[in-house]
Design an enzyme around this catalytic site. Sequence first.
Site, short mmCIF file in Angstrom:
data_model
loop_
_atom_site.label_atom_id
_atom_site.label_comp_id
_atom_site.label_asym_id
_atom_site.label_seq_id
_atom_site.Cartn_x
_atom_site.Cartn_y
_atom_site.Cartn_z
N HIS A 1 7.47 -0.15 -0.82
CA HIS A 1 6.39 -0.72 -1.63
C HIS A 1 6.64 -2.21 -1.79
O HIS A 1 7.76 -2.63 -2.11
CB HIS A 1 6.34 -0.05 -3.00
CG HIS A 1 5.33 -0.65 -3.93
ND1 HIS A 1 5.68 -1.26 -5.13
CD2 HIS A 1 3.98 -0.76 -3.84
CE1 HIS A 1 4.59 -1.70 -5.73
NE2 HIS A 1 3.55 -1.41 -4.96
N SER A 2 5.61 -3.02 -1.53
CA SER A 2 5.67 -4.46 -1.75
C SER A 2 6.82 -5.07 -0.94
O SER A 2 6.89 -4.90 0.28
CB SER A 2 5.80 -4.74 -3.24
OG SER A 2 5.65 -6.10 -3.52
#
Length: 635
Positions: A285-286
């Site tokens: 994520h990210s």
Amino acid sequence: RLEEAHGAGKDKEDVIVPTSGGRYDVHLKKRQRVAVYWEEEVSEVRRCTWFYKGDKDNKYIPYSETFSEELEEAYMTAVTQDEWKKKLESPSREIIILHNPKLMVHYHPAATSDEWGSTPTEQGRPRTVKRGVENIAAEIPNGEPLQIDHLVFVVHGIGPACDIRFRSIVQCVNDFRSVSLSMLQAHFKRAQEQQHIGRVEFLPVNWHSSLHSTGVDVDLERITLPSINRLRHFINDTILDVFFYNSSTYCQTIVDTVASEMNRLYQLFLQRNPLFKGGVSIAGHSLGSLILFDLLTNQKAAPEEDEHKEGARTAASNRGVEDVKEMLKELELWEYWEVFEKEKMDGQALFLCTEANLKEMGIPLGPRMKILHYISSKRETQVCVRMACVHRDHTDDGRNCQYRDIGLGQVSANYPQLNYKPSIFFAFGSPIGMFLTVRGVKRINPNYSLPTCKGFFNIFHPFDPVAYRIEPMIVPDVEFEPMLLPHHKGRKRMHLELKEGLTRMSVDLKNNLLGSLRVAWQSFTRAPLPALEAASTEGEAEAEASMEKQPDTKAEEPPPAVKEEVSPINVGRLNGGNRIDYVLQEKPIESFNEYLFALQGHLCYWESEDTVLLVLKEIYQTQGIALDQPLPGSQ
């Protein structure tokens, strides 16, 4: 399983019982639950037989096992001797009165003054006391399927908190896992009933704590201004992780932590699940997705790929021998071919030759000079070609050198190797495209693929401010939309269907209006000829029929355009020839103000059924298992 172990008398020994899908171990004798794969405070385990109703949420709370035994003893005495209205004092000096089998009350004193030796009274709000778990509206989990089909490691982004409720990566992955279990029951029910599948295990990978335990927080605290303290602390704890990753010193710490943690978790998982035969995937994520992408681009090729490369090297060597033959023919020195063949000289070895080497081979001075001049001219040509590829070329003549190394601009670090080959790489709300562009990678070669991972999915919310696309870097000359993730209930959201319907209606109205105006203008500008006036009624009927057919023809033109939109697009080998970019459908309330829900858009993936369903669909597709019913619009 805990009750079975307790019933078998195993609580007398220090027996360890795995619970929660094997992610926790319960030490039965100590009554403690310990996390297996991550660090977490030890929690207490109680065997619940007596409960009281709480003040705030009206949930039944269990008494301690010692006090429950006292209550059970008093209750059995009252039942056998029919002596009720007995008073018991809890460890916190509160009064429990057993009025009858159906009415037992726990009195919480309004005020206590233990310093003066006063005894608890029956004042205060009474609580209901209950024996046993019957008729208690408590959700006791049935447990997860024992069979694990696939393992997924999940790497978090910046900061210690991963969602808008400031929860840790462990809690967010727990939500992701829970959603996956519900999606399996809803969309893979047939395969579950036939016992073809079990479940997918998701394990969190935490690197933030290791980074900030290096002492850098103390150094930052020393130079941080005292004003707006909370904001500065938040920036130091979250936003600065991006800058840490772009530092060669701390980048090495981060990639070492991520790789070693995934390898440790993988080995530990295999030890606890010796019968596991499934594959492994990774999700980020990210910033976590960028860390994984850099790790994957620096992995060594799989053994089977090494065999292909060995074959390619053999072919290249054969081509090198042909290059030597062509060189000798071009320089009219073919009589020395046997000498070169005896020394096993190919094109690469020829370019490494010096005059001393050629003299040692017995080549006379004249032929030596010709060969050395040939080698020198070829070297200059190759250097010019390399320089043309390294420097940016904005002209059409530089198209052959427009693909730059995917690892260009990466922070100088020794990227560790993983102990397994991931099947698929999932990126949630990923800035990979932006970082590649900033590093100087303008385009990704369509023939490029990750060395050890065949699948790559870039999943993002349309309002996510951190997410960027990947496909336009592979196919920059064609404008096309990302794949729309189908709703997990099998259709588009109502507001999106309404929006598309209105757009289609406006296009049809525009086409019909233009068609009518065109026909009217043609009839107005047509000259009135006598021949037309004397035309038969059949001719007029044919003209009217042709005029009526014109709008229909115009109305039938849009379908080819629609077909062009859904025509397959070649997005290279990064995902095995399949689409890479997938966009979620925003919720109706989110469509009112995209700025208001931008932060939520970046943190929504943990509880997104559509995201989880795509992950499960792609994972089980590698095992030849499909959804019960294909979702409309899915690939």
